[in-house]
Design a protein around this motif. Sequence first.
Motif, PDB file in Angstrom:
ATOM      1  N   CYS A   1      37.235  75.158  47.400  1.00 47.05           N
ATOM      2  CA  CYS A   1      36.403  74.051  46.915  1.00 47.05           C
ATOM      3  C   CYS A   1      37.263  72.785  46.904  1.00 47.05           C
ATOM      4  CB  CYS A   1      35.885  74.357  45.520  1.00 47.05           C
ATOM      5  SG  CYS A   1      34.987  72.993  44.733  1.00 47.05           S
ATOM      6  N   THR A   2      36.712  71.689  47.406  1.00 44.52           N
ATOM      7  CA  THR A   2      37.468  70.442  47.515  1.00 44.52           C
ATOM      8  C   THR A   2      36.754  69.320  46.786  1.00 44.52           C
ATOM      9  OG1 THR A   2      38.377  71.077  49.665  1.00 44.52           O
ATOM     10  CG2 THR A   2      38.418  68.741  49.121  1.00 44.52           C
ATOM     11  N   TYR A   3      37.508  68.603  45.956  1.00 37.20           N
ATOM     12  CA  TYR A   3      37.024  67.382  45.308  1.00 37.20           C
ATOM     13  C   TYR A   3      37.732  66.204  45.984  1.00 37.20           C
ATOM     14  CZ  TYR A   3      34.589  69.562  41.331  1.00 37.20           C
ATOM     15  OH  TYR A   3      33.704  70.255  40.541  1.00 37.20           O
ATOM     16  N   ASN A   4      36.970  65.300  46.557  1.00 40.03           N
ATOM     17  CA  ASN A   4      37.532  64.211  47.351  1.00 40.03           C
ATOM     18  C   ASN A   4      37.051  62.866  46.810  1.00 40.03           C
ATOM     19  OD1 ASN A   4      38.503  62.509  49.299  1.00 40.03           O
ATOM     20  ND2 ASN A   4      37.491  63.491  51.019  1.00 40.03           N
ATOM     21  N   VAL A   5      37.985  61.994  46.396  1.00 36.83           N
ATOM     22  CA  VAL A   5      37.623  60.661  45.913  1.00 36.83           C
ATOM     23  C   VAL A   5      37.320  59.784  47.125  1.00 36.83           C
ATOM     24  CG1 VAL A   5      38.286  58.701  44.487  1.00 36.83           C
ATOM     25  CG2 VAL A   5      39.149  60.983  43.928  1.00 36.83           C
ATOM     26  N   GLU A   6      36.040  59.506  47.342  1.00 34.58           N
ATOM     27  CA  GLU A   6      35.617  58.804  48.552  1.00 34.58           C
ATOM     28  C   GLU A   6      35.687  57.288  48.435  1.00 34.58           C
ATOM     29  OE1 GLU A   6      32.589  61.461  51.064  1.00 34.58           O
ATOM     30  OE2 GLU A   6      31.685  60.471  49.331  1.00 34.58           O
ATOM     31  N   LYS A   7      35.219  56.749  47.312  1.00 29.81           N
ATOM     32  CA  LYS A   7      35.170  55.300  47.173  1.00 29.81           C
ATOM     33  C   LYS A   7      35.073  54.922  45.709  1.00 29.81           C
ATOM     34  CE  LYS A   7      30.127  55.116  47.768  1.00 29.81           C
ATOM     35  NZ  LYS A   7      29.006  54.531  48.545  1.00 29.81           N
ATOM     36  N   ASP A   8      35.348  53.648  45.426  1.00 33.44           N
ATOM     37  CA  ASP A   8      35.164  53.145  44.074  1.00 33.44           C
ATOM     38  C   ASP A   8      34.105  52.054  44.086  1.00 33.44           C
ATOM     39  OD1 ASP A   8      36.579  51.222  45.418  1.00 33.44           O
ATOM     40  OD2 ASP A   8      38.076  50.921  43.857  1.00 33.44           O
ATOM     41  N   THR A   9      33.588  51.750  42.911  1.00 33.84           N
ATOM     42  CA  THR A   9      32.545  50.746  42.780  1.00 33.84           C
ATOM     43  C   THR A   9      32.617  50.136  41.387  1.00 33.84           C
ATOM     44  OG1 THR A   9      30.152  50.353  42.976  1.00 33.84           O
ATOM     45  CG2 THR A   9      30.833  52.415  41.960  1.00 33.84           C
ATOM     46  N   ILE A  10      32.093  48.950  41.231  1.00 35.01           N
ATOM     47  CA  ILE A  10      32.067  48.263  39.937  1.00 35.01           C
ATOM     48  C   ILE A  10      30.643  48.278  39.412  1.00 35.01           C
ATOM     49  CG2 ILE A  10      32.527  46.128  38.680  1.00 35.01           C
ATOM     50  CD1 ILE A  10      35.026  47.433  39.770  1.00 35.01           C
ATOM     51  N   VAL A  11      30.460  48.801  38.194  1.00 36.98           N
ATOM     52  CA  VAL A  11      29.154  48.840  37.539  1.00 36.98           C
ATOM     53  C   VAL A  11      29.313  48.273  36.138  1.00 36.98           C
ATOM     54  CG1 VAL A  11      27.224  50.263  36.775  1.00 36.98           C
ATOM     55  CG2 VAL A  11      28.476  50.878  38.852  1.00 36.98           C
ATOM     56  N   ASN A  12      28.562  47.219  35.846  1.00 37.98           N
ATOM     57  CA  ASN A  12      28.633  46.580  34.522  1.00 37.98           C
ATOM     58  C   ASN A  12      30.065  46.224  34.132  1.00 37.98           C
ATOM     59  OD1 ASN A  12      25.819  46.904  34.189  1.00 37.98           O
ATOM     60  ND2 ASN A  12      26.098  48.969  33.380  1.00 37.98           N
ATOM     61  N   GLY A  13      30.824  45.758  35.109  1.00 38.24           N
ATOM     62  CA  GLY A  13      32.188  45.315  34.849  1.00 38.24           C
ATOM     63  C   GLY A  13      33.217  46.424  34.741  1.00 38.24           C
ATOM     64  N   LYS A  14      32.822  47.683  34.948  1.00 38.82           N
ATOM     65  CA  LYS A  14      33.748  48.814  34.865  1.00 38.82           C
ATOM     66  C   LYS A  14      33.900  49.449  36.244  1.00 38.82           C
ATOM     67  CE  LYS A  14      32.761  50.087  30.045  1.00 38.82           C
ATOM     68  NZ  LYS A  14      34.128  49.879  29.541  1.00 38.82           N
ATOM     69  N   ARG A  15      35.092  49.979  36.522  1.00 42.08           N
ATOM     70  CA  ARG A  15      35.344  50.617  37.804  1.00 42.08           C
ATOM     71  C   ARG A  15      35.018  52.103  37.730  1.00 42.08           C
ATOM     72  NH1 ARG A  15      37.938  48.985  42.186  1.00 42.08           N
ATOM     73  NH2 ARG A  15      38.787  47.181  41.060  1.00 42.08           N
ATOM     74  N   PHE A  16      34.234  52.568  38.695  1.00 42.97           N
ATOM     75  CA  PHE A  16      33.867  53.965  38.793  1.00 42.97           C
ATOM     76  C   PHE A  16      34.285  54.507  40.160  1.00 42.97           C
ATOM     77  CE2 PHE A  16      31.136  52.154  35.620  1.00 42.97           C
ATOM     78  CZ  PHE A  16      30.914  53.158  34.695  1.00 42.97           C
ATOM     79  N   TYR A  17      34.409  55.846  40.227  1.00 44.54           N
ATOM     80  CA  TYR A  17      34.821  56.502  41.463  1.00 44.54           C
ATOM     81  C   TYR A  17      33.802  57.576  41.832  1.00 44.54           C
ATOM     82  CZ  TYR A  17      39.319  54.219  40.801  1.00 44.54           C
ATOM     83  OH  TYR A  17      40.315  53.284  40.636  1.00 44.54           O
ATOM     84  N   TRP A  18      33.404  57.564  43.103  1.00 42.76           N
ATOM     85  CA  TRP A  18      32.533  58.606  43.630  1.00 42.76           C
ATOM     86  C   TRP A  18      33.399  59.737  44.177  1.00 42.76           C
ATOM     87  CZ3 TRP A  18      27.619  59.210  42.636  1.00 42.76           C
ATOM     88  CH2 TRP A  18      26.818  58.102  42.336  1.00 42.76           C
ATOM     89  N   VAL A  19      33.158  60.944  43.652  1.00 43.46           N
ATOM     90  CA  VAL A  19      33.918  62.125  44.054  1.00 43.46           C
ATOM     91  C   VAL A  19      32.965  63.115  44.726  1.00 43.46           C
ATOM     92  CG1 VAL A  19      35.384  64.028  43.281  1.00 43.46           C
ATOM     93  CG2 VAL A  19      35.528  61.791  42.149  1.00 43.46           C
ATOM     94  N   ARG A  20      33.272  63.476  45.968  1.00 45.18           N
ATOM     95  CA  ARG A  20      32.427  64.405  46.734  1.00 45.18           C
ATOM     96  C   ARG A  20      33.018  65.805  46.665  1.00 45.18           C
ATOM     97  NH1 ARG A  20      32.339  65.968  52.366  1.00 45.18           N
ATOM     98  NH2 ARG A  20      34.092  64.545  52.672  1.00 45.18           N
ATOM     99  N   THR A  21      32.180  66.782  46.363  1.00 44.43           N
ATOM    100  CA  THR A  21      32.599  68.174  46.261  1.00 44.43           C
ATOM    101  C   THR A  21      31.994  68.981  47.402  1.00 44.43           C
ATOM    102  OG1 THR A  21      32.722  68.022  43.851  1.00 44.43           O
ATOM    103  CG2 THR A  21      32.627  70.226  44.801  1.00 44.43           C
ATOM    104  N   THR A  22      32.826  69.731  48.107  1.00 41.73           N
ATOM    105  CA  THR A  22      32.368  70.595  49.197  1.00 41.73           C
ATOM    106  C   THR A  22      32.911  72.006  49.000  1.00 41.73           C
ATOM    107  OG1 THR A  22      34.272  69.943  50.562  1.00 41.73           O
ATOM    108  CG2 THR A  22      32.243  68.685  50.849  1.00 41.73           C
TER     109      THR A  22
END
Length: 260
Positions: free
Chosen positions: A58-79
């Motif tokens: 199982c792999t967790y991969n940090v694909e990209k970051d984004t700013i929502v309401n002034g906070k930084r978030f990270y999208w993590v894809r699991t395969t």
Amino acid sequence: MKREFILIVWLLLPFVAAKAGDGNNQPMFQVGKVWNYDYSYVEISYEDGSSHRIYGICTYNVEKDTIVNGKRFYWVRTTMSDSEYEFRQLWHEEAGRVYKCGPTGKSFSMVYDFNLYTGEELPNPWDGVTYPIFTVSSSDTIFTHGTMRRRIVLSPSGGGNKVPWVEGIGGPGILDEPICHLVSDGSEYSLSSCYQDGECLFTKEDFDAEPYHADSEGIELPHAYAASSPGATYDLHGRKVETDTRPGVYIRNGKKFVAR
């Protein structure tokens, strides 16, 4: 005057170095970071009732970051290696705490808290899940793959297996199941390695690394790592540097030296 300044730095260095890995300096999420987990689950045949265990990665991969309401978030894809099924989770970290978030970034569920110290109890941040009370039984710093990381060890009330958390890595189980290897569907997960842009940051053996400490004679590194990287140069944060031409204090072969 210059000699006196160097002497002062030299005397204070053990105290500075001892704090280098303390205080949540290593981020959990960076784009390009990957966690690899060995996992298994029981598959049951509905025809004859037999069962066998399926193994995979199982792999967790940090694909990209984004700013929502002034906070930084990270999208993590699991395969999963044995399935085409995949999903994405939104994560956020702030002030030493790591949160799994809803898809809009408005709901937060704390998963890790690296502000805990020896003797403190871990509150239950997982809604709808009952865990025993965990107490931090130890807190130290380890030096692995050229990086200082804070480690805390959680002990469950009533006895049982202790669970290490390592700053920037998480625990030995799957990323969003921080205090166990077994998840709700009966599958078992175990961290095998963690990479950043193709460079190894951590392996499962590193959870048992010897504690880092500084003494008056120099910096003592774990023997296995020191032997594998003779002549390598590090700064006071445990980061490997390609050159020491800039003035400062560095570590090489477990000893401090000053570059002028």
